[in-house]
Design a protein around this motif. Structure first.
Motif, PDB file in Angstrom:
ATOM      1  N   VAL A 177       0.817  -1.217   0.000  1.00  0.00           N
ATOM      2  CA  VAL A 177       0.000   0.000   0.000  1.00  0.00           C
ATOM      3  C   VAL A 177       0.852   1.269   0.000  1.00  0.00           C
ATOM      4  CG1 VAL A 177      -2.021  -1.087   0.999  1.00  0.00           C
ATOM      5  CG2 VAL A 177      -0.288  -0.129   2.519  1.00  0.00           C
ATOM      6  N   GLY A 178       2.152   1.129  -0.295  1.00  0.00           N
ATOM      7  CA  GLY A 178       2.995   2.306  -0.398  1.00  0.00           C
ATOM      8  C   GLY A 178       3.157   3.057   0.910  1.00  0.00           C
ATOM      9  N   THR A 179       3.223   4.386   0.810  1.00  0.00           N
ATOM     10  CA  THR A 179       3.574   5.214   1.965  1.00  0.00           C
ATOM     11  C   THR A 179       2.380   5.769   2.727  1.00  0.00           C
ATOM     12  OG1 THR A 179       3.736   7.148   0.518  1.00  0.00           O
ATOM     13  CG2 THR A 179       5.765   5.912   0.926  1.00  0.00           C
ATOM     14  N   VAL A 180       1.158   5.567   2.208  1.00  0.00           N
ATOM     15  CA  VAL A 180      -0.041   6.110   2.863  1.00  0.00           C
ATOM     16  C   VAL A 180      -1.202   5.136   2.690  1.00  0.00           C
ATOM     17  CG1 VAL A 180      -1.776   7.964   2.869  1.00  0.00           C
ATOM     18  CG2 VAL A 180       0.630   8.535   2.516  1.00  0.00           C
ATOM     19  N   TRP A 181      -1.998   4.995   3.748  1.00  0.00           N
ATOM     20  CA  TRP A 181      -3.290   4.297   3.670  1.00  0.00           C
ATOM     21  C   TRP A 181      -4.354   5.252   4.183  1.00  0.00           C
ATOM     22  CZ3 TRP A 181      -5.596  -0.057   1.861  1.00  0.00           C
ATOM     23  CH2 TRP A 181      -6.850  -0.401   2.391  1.00  0.00           C
ATOM     24  N   ILE A 182      -5.338   5.582   3.337  1.00  0.00           N
ATOM     25  CA  ILE A 182      -6.503   6.372   3.740  1.00  0.00           C
ATOM     26  C   ILE A 182      -7.652   5.396   3.883  1.00  0.00           C
ATOM     27  CG2 ILE A 182      -8.063   8.262   3.124  1.00  0.00           C
ATOM     28  CD1 ILE A 182      -5.757   9.528   1.542  1.00  0.00           C
ATOM     29  N   ASP A 183      -8.011   5.103   5.118  1.00  0.00           N
ATOM     30  CA  ASP A 183      -9.000   4.082   5.421  1.00  0.00           C
ATOM     31  C   ASP A 183     -10.408   4.589   5.129  1.00  0.00           C
ATOM     32  OD1 ASP A 183      -9.448   1.473   6.306  1.00  0.00           O
ATOM     33  OD2 ASP A 183      -9.989   2.155   8.318  1.00  0.00           O
ATOM     34  N   LEU A 184     -11.219   3.752   4.479  1.00  0.00           N
ATOM     35  CA  LEU A 184     -12.588   4.106   4.130  1.00  0.00           C
ATOM     36  C   LEU A 184     -13.585   3.361   5.010  1.00  0.00           C
ATOM     37  CD1 LEU A 184     -12.323   4.100   0.223  1.00  0.00           C
ATOM     38  CD2 LEU A 184     -12.054   6.037   1.794  1.00  0.00           C
ATOM     39  N   SER A 185     -14.797   3.871   5.066  1.00  0.00           N
ATOM     40  CA  SER A 185     -15.819   3.289   5.928  1.00  0.00           C
ATOM     41  C   SER A 185     -16.322   1.941   5.430  1.00  0.00           C
ATOM     42  CB  SER A 185     -16.997   4.261   6.092  1.00  0.00           C
ATOM     43  OG  SER A 185     -17.534   4.638   4.840  1.00  0.00           O
ATOM     44  N   LYS A 186     -16.012   1.576   4.194  1.00  0.00           N
ATOM     45  CA  LYS A 186     -16.301   0.217   3.715  1.00  0.00           C
ATOM     46  C   LYS A 186     -15.121  -0.655   4.131  1.00  0.00           C
ATOM     47  CE  LYS A 186     -17.602  -2.509  -0.350  1.00  0.00           C
ATOM     48  NZ  LYS A 186     -18.835  -3.043   0.250  1.00  0.00           N
ATOM     49  N   PRO A 187     -15.340  -1.650   4.991  1.00  0.00           N
ATOM     50  CA  PRO A 187     -14.231  -2.428   5.554  1.00  0.00           C
ATOM     51  C   PRO A 187     -13.305  -3.025   4.487  1.00  0.00           C
ATOM     52  CG  PRO A 187     -16.252  -2.921   6.718  1.00  0.00           C
ATOM     53  CD  PRO A 187     -16.644  -2.078   5.543  1.00  0.00           C
ATOM     54  N   THR A 188     -12.021  -2.974   4.766  1.00  0.00           N
ATOM     55  CA  THR A 188     -10.888  -3.499   3.977  1.00  0.00           C
ATOM     56  C   THR A 188     -10.571  -2.675   2.732  1.00  0.00           C
ATOM     57  OG1 THR A 188     -11.973  -5.083   2.465  1.00  0.00           O
ATOM     58  CG2 THR A 188     -11.520  -5.840   4.724  1.00  0.00           C
ATOM     59  N   TYR A 189     -11.281  -1.581   2.489  1.00  0.00           N
ATOM     60  CA  TYR A 189     -11.022  -0.758   1.313  1.00  0.00           C
ATOM     61  C   TYR A 189     -10.365   0.565   1.716  1.00  0.00           C
ATOM     62  CZ  TYR A 189     -13.747  -3.963  -1.516  1.00  0.00           C
ATOM     63  OH  TYR A 189     -14.205  -5.081  -2.163  1.00  0.00           O
ATOM     64  N   GLY A 190      -9.496   1.057   0.831  1.00  0.00           N
ATOM     65  CA  GLY A 190      -8.843   2.320   1.109  1.00  0.00           C
ATOM     66  C   GLY A 190      -8.250   2.950  -0.133  1.00  0.00           C
ATOM     67  N   LEU A 191      -7.707   4.143   0.040  1.00  0.00           N
ATOM     68  CA  LEU A 191      -6.938   4.853  -0.967  1.00  0.00           C
ATOM     69  C   LEU A 191      -5.486   4.748  -0.524  1.00  0.00           C
ATOM     70  CD1 LEU A 191      -9.098   8.145  -1.069  1.00  0.00           C
ATOM     71  CD2 LEU A 191      -9.621   5.924  -2.109  1.00  0.00           C
ATOM     72  N   HIS A 192      -4.584   4.380  -1.442  1.00  0.00           N
ATOM     73  CA  HIS A 192      -3.215   4.118  -0.989  1.00  0.00           C
ATOM     74  C   HIS A 192      -2.202   4.279  -2.112  1.00  0.00           C
ATOM     75  CE1 HIS A 192      -2.821   0.142  -2.919  1.00  0.00           C
ATOM     76  NE2 HIS A 192      -4.088  -0.080  -2.560  1.00  0.00           N
ATOM     77  N   GLY A 193      -0.925   4.145  -1.746  1.00  0.00           N
ATOM     78  CA  GLY A 193       0.164   4.301  -2.694  1.00  0.00           C
ATOM     79  C   GLY A 193       0.486   3.024  -3.446  1.00  0.00           C
ATOM     80  N   THR A 194       1.574   3.074  -4.225  1.00  0.00           N
ATOM     81  CA  THR A 194       1.989   1.933  -5.037  1.00  0.00           C
ATOM     82  C   THR A 194       3.495   1.996  -5.264  1.00  0.00           C
ATOM     83  OG1 THR A 194       1.702   0.781  -7.151  1.00  0.00           O
ATOM     84  CG2 THR A 194       1.604   3.167  -7.209  1.00  0.00           C
ATOM     85  N   ASP A 195       4.079   0.841  -5.582  1.00  0.00           N
ATOM     86  CA  ASP A 195       5.505   0.805  -5.917  1.00  0.00           C
ATOM     87  C   ASP A 195       5.736   0.871  -7.425  1.00  0.00           C
ATOM     88  OD1 ASP A 195       4.481  -1.678  -6.497  1.00  0.00           O
ATOM     89  OD2 ASP A 195       6.182  -2.806  -5.685  1.00  0.00           O
ATOM     90  N   THR A 196       4.671   0.938  -8.226  1.00  0.00           N
ATOM     91  CA  THR A 196       4.822   1.038  -9.689  1.00  0.00           C
ATOM     92  C   THR A 196       3.933   2.163 -10.228  1.00  0.00           C
ATOM     93  OG1 THR A 196       3.146  -0.695  -9.956  1.00  0.00           O
ATOM     94  CG2 THR A 196       5.459  -1.389 -10.026  1.00  0.00           C
ATOM     95  N   PRO A 197       4.285   3.414  -9.965  1.00  0.00           N
ATOM     96  CA  PRO A 197       3.415   4.521 -10.359  1.00  0.00           C
ATOM     97  C   PRO A 197       3.216   4.656 -11.863  1.00  0.00           C
ATOM     98  CG  PRO A 197       5.557   5.330  -9.621  1.00  0.00           C
ATOM     99  CD  PRO A 197       5.496   3.873  -9.256  1.00  0.00           C
TER     100      PRO A 197
END
Length: 316
Positions: free
Chosen positions: A260-280
């Motif tokens: 998930v890279g350097t950031v995880w933005i947790d969402l109210s739907k369990p197990t889902y989020g906005l996050h980073g990547t190692d292959t931009p």
């Protein structure tokens, strides 16, 4: 915060790069479509879009989907006809004729060469044994810092050792955008995440990877629950799926080369989020397992724009 959803990456080989610093500094735009392939004027456009607060993704000088979608985002925000095609009015609105130099020199420091990870293993169980999933090369670390494709950075500095004390030419993408987001739209068909302020004004737009038909991203509206910087990752095969034949639950260490890279933005739907990547560079080529994947630098910026309770709406 531990993360409980894997968004897998598909790897592909990158293009070759041949631009020189002179090709970029001397490039001009006289109208018409951007050149096919890689060009100095496209490098300039990508940097100007980045400085204007609309992300082109990786800066590599190639005409393509991420840059065209960023152009549409800038056109939308600034009130131009939205077609994703550069013209003289858009070029002028980007401040191209009076812009600060696109390239700048940078001297590699001892800190740049410190705390690198020797090698990132392929197997999830072996990754869990590491202290961090960090950068493995100075060139990789600096490419992310300056929003560049790593191969482009290396080609622009042909023969450079990237050792402390060496001087490089890098792009100058400008300062991190500041503001407060009230709402974020994940536009699935455009593969863009668009942030708006409380008055409904568009703040910024980022290229993203989203879920596939088999593992789709959520629908409708959710909200930000929390923001975790430099997160660890919870591998839970009983909840999600089995990777590499590993059936035990694991905690993977943090780092820019983690799932998930350097950031995880947790969402109210369990197990889902906005996050980073190692292959931009692969955001427009890869699908996720339902999460929304950004470049590390873009999601780091977004992390400072959002807070708990901000609406995130998934639209087609």
């Amino acid at each position: 915060m531990r993360i409980s959803h894997i968004c897998a990456l598909l790897l592909a080989s990158g293009p070759a790069f041949a631009l020189t610093p002179d090709d970029i500094t001397s490039a001009t735009y006289d109208g018409g479509s951007l050149p096919e392939g890689q060009s100095g004027v496209t490098v300039k456009l990508q940097v100007l879009l980045d400085r204007a607060g609309v992300s082109p993704g990786v800066i590599d000088g190639y005409k393509g989907g991420m840059s065209e979608s960023a152009l549409r985002g800038f056109e939308e925000r600034e009130g131009f006809p939205v077609d994703g095609t550069l013209d003289k009015d858009v070029w002028a609105a980007l401040g191209a004729d009076s812009a600060a130099p696109i390239l700048t020199s940078y001297t590699v420091t001892e800190e740049d060469a410190a705390n690198l990870t020797d090698k990132i293993p392929d197997n999830v169980a072996k990754k869990a044994k590491l202290d961090q999933l960090g950068y493995t090369r100075v060139s990789e670390k600096l490419a992310e810092r300056f929003h560049m494709d790593e191969d482009f950075l290396r080609a622009l500095n042909e023969g450079a050792s990237f050792a402390p004390g060496s001087t490089l030419m890098v792009t100058d993408p400008g300062a991190r955008l500041e503001g407060t987001a009230d709402r974020v739209e994940i536009r699935k068909s455009d593969r863009r995440a668009v942030a708006f302020d409380a008055a409904g004004n568009m703040l910024t737009s980022y290229p993203v990877a989203i879920g596939s038909q088999e593992t789709p991203s959520p629908e409708g509206q959710v909200e930000v629950v929390a923001v975790a910087m430099d997160p660890t990752y919870s591998y839970r095969p009983d909840t999600n799926f089995v990777a590499d034949g590993v059936e035990e639950a694991l905690t993977l260490p943090p780092g820019p080369n983690g799932p998930v890279g350097t950031v995880w933005i947790d969402l109210s739907k369990p197990t889902y989020g906005l996050h980073g990547t190692d292959t931009p560079a692969k955001l427009f080529e890869n699908d996720s397992h339902g999460c929304v994947r950004f470049s590390n630098w873009d999601v780091e910026e977004l992390a400072f724009l959002v807070s708990q309770g901000v609406s995130v709406e998934f639209v087609e």
